[in-house]
Design a protein around this motif. Sequence first.
Motif, short mmCIF file in Angstrom:
data_model
loop_
_atom_site.label_atom_id
_atom_site.label_comp_id
_atom_site.label_asym_id
_atom_site.label_seq_id
_atom_site.Cartn_x
_atom_site.Cartn_y
_atom_site.Cartn_z
N MET A 1 42.91 12.44 37.46
CA MET A 1 41.78 12.53 38.42
C MET A 1 40.65 13.63 38.27
SD MET A 1 41.93 9.44 40.00
CE MET A 1 40.63 9.70 41.27
N LYS A 2 41.49 14.71 38.15
CA LYS A 2 40.40 16.41 38.56
C LYS A 2 39.92 16.26 37.00
CE LYS A 2 44.70 18.88 40.91
NZ LYS A 2 45.33 19.83 40.98
N VAL B 1 38.72 4.87 35.22
CA VAL B 1 39.33 5.27 35.39
C VAL B 1 39.00 4.45 36.53
CG1 VAL B 1 39.92 7.33 37.56
CG2 VAL B 1 39.88 7.81 35.17
N GLY B 2 37.91 3.97 37.21
CA GLY B 2 37.26 3.44 38.74
C GLY B 2 36.27 4.55 39.84
N GLU B 3 35.54 3.64 39.61
CA GLU B 3 34.59 4.80 40.59
C GLU B 3 34.72 4.66 41.97
OE1 GLU B 3 30.68 4.09 39.50
OE2 GLU B 3 30.62 5.45 38.59
N ASP B 4 35.15 3.71 42.39
CA ASP B 4 35.98 3.77 43.76
C ASP B 4 37.19 5.03 44.20
OD1 ASP B 4 37.54 2.00 41.82
OD2 ASP B 4 38.01 0.36 43.23
N ILE B 5 38.38 4.65 42.97
CA ILE B 5 39.25 4.91 43.08
C ILE B 5 39.41 6.63 42.92
CG2 ILE B 5 41.73 6.07 41.73
CD1 ILE B 5 41.62 3.04 40.47
N MET B 6 37.84 6.99 42.03
CA MET B 6 37.53 8.76 41.51
C MET B 6 36.91 9.05 43.05
SD MET B 6 35.98 8.40 38.28
CE MET B 6 35.26 9.67 38.45
N ALA B 7 35.73 8.09 44.14
CA ALA B 7 35.70 8.43 45.11
C ALA B 7 36.71 8.76 46.28
CB ALA B 7 34.71 7.33 45.55
N ASN B 8 37.42 7.80 46.03
CA ASN B 8 38.70 8.14 47.13
C ASN B 8 39.45 9.35 46.90
OD1 ASN B 8 40.60 7.86 49.36
ND2 ASN B 8 41.80 6.41 48.04
N VAL C 1 25.18 -7.37 52.35
CA VAL C 1 26.41 -6.24 52.48
C VAL C 1 25.99 -4.91 51.52
CG1 VAL C 1 28.39 -8.34 52.80
CG2 VAL C 1 28.08 -7.07 50.51
N PRO C 2 26.96 -3.86 52.33
CA PRO C 2 26.40 -2.81 51.34
C PRO C 2 27.24 -3.23 50.25
CG PRO C 2 27.50 -2.57 53.92
CD PRO C 2 28.07 -3.69 53.07
N ASN C 3 26.51 -2.01 49.31
CA ASN C 3 27.33 -1.76 47.89
C ASN C 3 27.73 -0.80 47.19
OD1 ASN C 3 27.33 -1.40 45.01
ND2 ASN C 3 25.22 -2.12 44.24
N TYR C 4 29.32 -0.83 47.58
CA TYR C 4 29.93 -0.24 47.57
C TYR C 4 30.51 0.64 46.26
CZ TYR C 4 31.95 -1.45 52.51
OH TYR C 4 32.33 -1.93 53.77
N SER C 5 29.95 -0.19 45.04
CA SER C 5 30.35 0.58 43.98
C SER C 5 28.90 1.29 43.72
CB SER C 5 29.93 -0.58 42.81
OG SER C 5 31.36 -0.92 43.54
N ALA C 6 28.14 1.13 44.57
CA ALA C 6 26.61 2.64 44.78
C ALA C 6 27.07 3.34 45.04
CB ALA C 6 25.02 1.52 44.42
#
Length: 235
Positions: A133-134, A146-153, A210-215
């Motif tokens: 993740m780092k 990895v997935g931007e949602d996971i990285m953002a978390n 709806v909000p664009n969570y990916s963006a």
Amino acid sequence: MGKYSTNSKRILTKLKQQGIGNVIFTDCARDKNIKQVVPAITKLIGSSQRFQRAENAETCIMVIGVPNVGKSSLINALRRLHLRKGKASRVGGEPGITRAVLTRIQVSESPLLYLFDTPGVLSPRIESVETGMKLALCGTILDHLVGEDIMANYLLYTLNQQQQYRYVEHYGLEEPCSEIDTLLKKIALKLGKTQKVKAITGVGDVNITVPNYSAAAYDFIRTFRCGQLGKVMMD
């Protein structure tokens, strides 16, 4: 090399434990410490019997590191400083820009010094999920792997752990946030990042906004990488 921050001192301590004593911290774009690189290389070469070659005055150095840490930027900065010349090595904001070892690039006339740019090198096996993740947040692994949602978390968790709350002001929040979905929703609404999706109802399909969570996750990560969320040490 001037004064070091607490994080820099911690890094130096770990490197010294591994027998590495010659370290220069620099920002290729504006840090004056870039001027120390060629003299430091020259001194190390001159003090080593292994490299005493009177018949050949030129020196070739290979630049090695993980992807997207600025190897090509370092070479180009040295060329600007010592040769007053522009870019010789392509740079980019994501890993994989340097595809192969290039022809040697001259970065200094006196001493006569050439550097080889190289593709980023990673261990074939990442020792832990957290290490991965780092590396991903630092841009050494392609985001989509990895997935931007996971990285953002993980980024939000890291910022809160280090009490780095600049994101609160940057995105106009009232207070620090611990839930990534809540944060991404607020980021998306602030930036106007929305998307239309189909919602199934009892009377048929209806398009809703709806909000664009990916963006929002992409903007959160990009803002961090640009340094706008503060100086954060991932390791």
